[in-house]
Design a protein around this motif. Structure first.
Motif, PDB file in Angstrom:
ATOM      1  N   PHE A 117      35.063  19.260  33.847  1.00 52.57           N
ATOM      2  CA  PHE A 117      33.931  19.502  34.726  1.00 52.57           C
ATOM      3  C   PHE A 117      33.886  20.957  35.195  1.00 52.57           C
ATOM      4  O   PHE A 117      32.814  21.528  35.360  1.00 52.57           O
ATOM      5  N   LEU A 118      35.064  21.525  35.471  1.00 51.00           N
ATOM      6  CA  LEU A 118      35.176  22.905  35.935  1.00 51.00           C
ATOM      7  C   LEU A 118      36.322  23.550  35.174  1.00 51.00           C
ATOM      8  O   LEU A 118      37.242  22.865  34.707  1.00 51.00           O
ATOM      9  N   GLY A 119      36.300  24.893  35.064  1.00 48.43           N
ATOM     10  CA  GLY A 119      37.392  25.534  34.361  1.00 48.43           C
ATOM     11  C   GLY A 119      37.363  27.046  34.458  1.00 48.43           C
ATOM     12  O   GLY A 119      36.357  27.652  34.857  1.00 48.43           O
ATOM     13  N   LEU A 120      38.506  27.664  34.094  1.00 46.70           N
ATOM     14  CA  LEU A 120      38.666  29.121  34.119  1.00 46.70           C
ATOM     15  C   LEU A 120      39.572  29.540  32.976  1.00 46.70           C
ATOM     16  O   LEU A 120      40.598  28.909  32.709  1.00 46.70           O
ATOM     17  N   GLU A 121      39.185  30.630  32.310  1.00 45.97           N
ATOM     18  CA  GLU A 121      40.037  31.271  31.304  1.00 45.97           C
ATOM     19  C   GLU A 121      40.130  32.753  31.626  1.00 45.97           C
ATOM     20  O   GLU A 121      39.110  33.420  31.820  1.00 45.97           O
ATOM     21  N   VAL A 122      41.361  33.260  31.682  1.00 37.63           N
ATOM     22  CA  VAL A 122      41.606  34.682  31.926  1.00 37.63           C
ATOM     23  C   VAL A 122      42.254  35.260  30.681  1.00 37.63           C
ATOM     24  O   VAL A 122      43.345  34.824  30.271  1.00 37.63           O
ATOM     25  N   ASP A 123      41.585  36.231  30.053  1.00 38.45           N
ATOM     26  CA  ASP A 123      42.066  36.812  28.798  1.00 38.45           C
ATOM     27  C   ASP A 123      42.899  38.066  29.042  1.00 38.45           C
ATOM     28  O   ASP A 123      42.646  38.844  29.978  1.00 38.45           O
ATOM     29  N   ASN A 124      43.884  38.268  28.184  1.00 43.21           N
ATOM     30  CA  ASN A 124      44.602  39.538  28.058  1.00 43.21           C
ATOM     31  C   ASN A 124      45.268  40.006  29.360  1.00 43.21           C
ATOM     32  O   ASN A 124      45.398  41.210  29.593  1.00 43.21           O
ATOM     33  N   ARG A 125      45.687  39.042  30.184  1.00 43.87           N
ATOM     34  CA  ARG A 125      46.340  39.372  31.455  1.00 43.87           C
ATOM     35  C   ARG A 125      45.526  40.407  32.249  1.00 43.87           C
ATOM     36  O   ARG A 125      46.103  41.306  32.901  1.00 43.87           O
ATOM     37  N   VAL A 126      44.223  40.276  32.221  1.00 46.43           N
ATOM     38  CA  VAL A 126      43.375  41.289  32.844  1.00 46.43           C
ATOM     39  C   VAL A 126      43.370  41.192  34.365  1.00 46.43           C
ATOM     40  O   VAL A 126      42.942  42.123  35.049  1.00 46.43           O
ATOM     41  N   LEU A 127      43.872  40.074  34.925  1.00 49.18           N
ATOM     42  CA  LEU A 127      43.918  39.894  36.377  1.00 49.18           C
ATOM     43  C   LEU A 127      45.347  39.669  36.838  1.00 49.18           C
ATOM     44  O   LEU A 127      46.165  39.092  36.116  1.00 49.18           O
ATOM     45  N   ARG A 128      45.627  40.104  38.063  1.00 46.65           N
ATOM     46  CA  ARG A 128      46.896  39.765  38.700  1.00 46.65           C
ATOM     47  C   ARG A 128      46.616  39.338  40.147  1.00 46.65           C
ATOM     48  O   ARG A 128      45.540  39.585  40.685  1.00 46.65           O
ATOM     49  N   ASP A 129      47.597  38.707  40.743  1.00 48.97           N
ATOM     50  CA  ASP A 129      47.477  38.237  42.130  1.00 48.97           C
ATOM     51  C   ASP A 129      46.221  37.390  42.327  1.00 48.97           C
ATOM     52  O   ASP A 129      45.399  37.631  43.212  1.00 48.97           O
ATOM     53  N   LEU A 130      46.084  36.365  41.472  1.00 46.33           N
ATOM     54  CA  LEU A 130      44.917  35.487  41.535  1.00 46.33           C
ATOM     55  C   LEU A 130      44.988  34.561  42.742  1.00 46.33           C
ATOM     56  O   LEU A 130      46.048  34.005  43.058  1.00 46.33           O
ATOM     57  N   VAL A 131      43.846  34.363  43.381  1.00 47.46           N
ATOM     58  CA  VAL A 131      43.627  33.292  44.349  1.00 47.46           C
ATOM     59  C   VAL A 131      42.466  32.476  43.797  1.00 47.46           C
ATOM     60  O   VAL A 131      41.348  32.980  43.663  1.00 47.46           O
ATOM     61  N   PHE A 132      42.732  31.214  43.455  1.00 42.23           N
ATOM     62  CA  PHE A 132      41.757  30.433  42.695  1.00 42.23           C
ATOM     63  C   PHE A 132      41.660  29.022  43.269  1.00 42.23           C
ATOM     64  O   PHE A 132      42.682  28.376  43.520  1.00 42.23           O
ATOM     65  N   THR A 133      40.427  28.542  43.471  1.00 41.98           N
ATOM     66  CA  THR A 133      40.180  27.192  43.990  1.00 41.98           C
ATOM     67  C   THR A 133      39.043  26.537  43.221  1.00 41.98           C
ATOM     68  O   THR A 133      37.991  27.155  42.996  1.00 41.98           O
ATOM     69  N   MET A 134      39.265  25.291  42.824  1.00 43.35           N
ATOM     70  CA  MET A 134      38.200  24.427  42.305  1.00 43.35           C
ATOM     71  C   MET A 134      38.183  23.165  43.161  1.00 43.35           C
ATOM     72  O   MET A 134      39.195  22.454  43.224  1.00 43.35           O
ATOM     73  N   TRP A 135      37.059  22.889  43.818  1.00 43.62           N
ATOM     74  CA  TRP A 135      36.928  21.687  44.654  1.00 43.62           C
ATOM     75  C   TRP A 135      35.685  20.934  44.230  1.00 43.62           C
ATOM     76  O   TRP A 135      34.616  21.521  43.994  1.00 43.62           O
TER      77      TRP A 135
END
Length: 437
Positions: free
Chosen positions: A162-180
């Motif tokens: 229903f919901l999702g996230l993909e982060v490619d190539n380690r392009v992000l750090r220190d993620l804060v992520f919520t799916m509700w």
């Protein structure tokens, strides 16, 4: 049979526009428009029943809708969230073809607005008594026997993201992520209709019934910040869902080929959310971990690193948000807002699952009607979050991080046509963050 009844009963069509009107066990509909129609209704065994055919006239239409078979079926599973299906009417008039959900008592029969493509040389004219639909096809404007039927119908139960996230190539750090996600009695099921008319695609959504039963309240979050260690890091929220997929066949004349054929019309309708209850899932060093809720139930939701769906529909609006590598950024913060009607803030779209496609393939539908495969690329599942007393449903999707390089956030909006010819961009929250072009 009903002339005496109509003399005794005054029907208030204004108040019945969005509510059901019943007289002596019959649903009563006031069709506004013209042409001829066929009313269909799905059944729990996966089939679709033809309830009534006729020509639009001045008198209301009385239809016996067998909802009791669904009430008996739904009573067998008290732990699910269930939506009764609404009847679906297919119609043809001088302006083309259309599909409407019989939700309420007053139904405006407005055909699809279909654009024309440049016609090839030596295109054949429409036969007498047929009306053009787009550039390629013509359909019978007068009622004939077997002008529409059901090519195939399947009730499918499978897990879907229903919901999702993909982060490619380690392009992000220190993620804060919520799916509700909260699904309850103010969540509405929609008929989602897709038609391929020789390269001209039509998508539409028609409101069905609200869900009833046990609710779903699920939240996945990163309690602190996380740093993806893999080149591709992804998380998908998967629920078990039961839905109907129907392929109708509309008699037509192919002006390019000079022969009679059928136009497939594919429709989906979510029936049951089998994953219910309250769940809290946190991202830990060992991956997603349940803090609240039973992870081992028969239909428990779960978080995966691989998506659970057939494919992202074609011809969607891909929105790209550029994010520079300058400190912490809020990449996306999207939450639903309840309205009475379908809007980009009060709805969500979900891809169909692979099982629906394989069942149609096993039934020989895809080989006999190649256009159905194209329609499976454009249909999906639609849910609406609408205003209801003492009930709230919807979603919240939040992502904040520190970009290590300039990147883009990619997410999808799918344009749907509503009954009043408005175009609504329904979000599909399967998000990708990448530094690739």
């Amino acid at each position: 049979m009903f002339s005496g009844t109509l003399a005794m009963v005054a029907i208030n069509w204004t108040t019945g526009e969005n509510s059901e009107i019943k007289i002596f066990g019959y649903n009563v509909y006031n069709f506004q428009g013209s042409g001829h129609y066929a009313i269909f209704y799905p059944l729990p065994n996966g089939t679709v029943k033809l309830l009534k055919t006729g020509t639009v006239g001045r008198l209301p239409v009385f239809v016996k809708v067998p909802k009791e078979v669904w009430l008996r079926e739904y009573s067998k599973n008290p732990t699910a969230l269930k939506a009764l299906p609404t009847p679906l009417v297919m119609f043809v008039n001088d302006n083309g073809i259309g599909v409407e959900s019989l939700h309420g008592g007053r139904i405006a029969l407005k055909p699809f607005r279909i654009s024309n493509k440049m016609e090839p040389l030596n295109v054949r004219p429409c036969p007498s008594g047929y009306v053009p639909v787009g550039s390629r096809y013509c359909v019978p404007k007068d009622s004939t026997s077997n002008w529409v039927d059901v090519i195939a119908s399947k009730t499918v139960t499978e897990p879907i993201s229903f919901l999702g996230l993909e982060v490619d190539n380690r392009v992000l750090r220190d993620l804060v992520f919520t799916m509700w996600l909260f699904l309850g009695e103010s969540t509405y099921s929609y008929w989602t209709v897709g038609i391929d008319l020789g390269g001209i695609e039509v998508r539409s959504a028609k409101v069905g019934e609200n869900f009833e039963g046990k609710t779903l309240d699920i939240e996945y979050s990163t309690p602190g910040t996380i740093n993806p260690s893999n080149p591709t890091w992804s998380r998908y929220l998967n629920l078990h869902i039961k839905y109907q997929i129907v392929v109708f066949g509309l008699l037509a004349y192919d002006r390019y080929m000079g022969k009679f054929t059928k136009i497939p019309i594919t429709a989906t309708y979510p029936l049951e959310i089998l994953s219910t209850g309250k769940y809290t899932i946190h991202e830990t060093q060992n991956g997603p971990t349940y803090v609240e809720g039973n992870p081992n139930g028969l239909f428990s939701p779960w978080i995966s690193s691989q998506p659970q769906y057939y494919k992202i529909p074609s011809n969607v609006n891909l929105e790209r948000k550029y994010v520079p590598a300058v400190g912490r950024r809020t990449l996306i913060d999207r939450r639903s807002i309840a309205y009475w009607w379908l809007s980009s803030s009060s709805s969500i779209s979900i891809p169909i699952g692979p099982l629906a496609v394989s069942e149609l393939e096993e039934a020989g539908v895809l080989s006999e009607y190649p256009n159905v495969l194209k329609e499976l690329d454009i249909v999906f599942i639609t849910l609406g979050f609408h205003t209801a007393s003492n009930e709230v449903s919807g979603f919240h999707y939040f992502l904040s991080a520190i970009p290590q390089r300039d990147c883009s956030v990619l997410f999808y909006n799918i344009t749907l046509r509503t009954q009043d010819y408005q175009h609504v961009g329904v979000p599909m929250l399967l998000v990708t963050v990448t530094d690739e072009n």
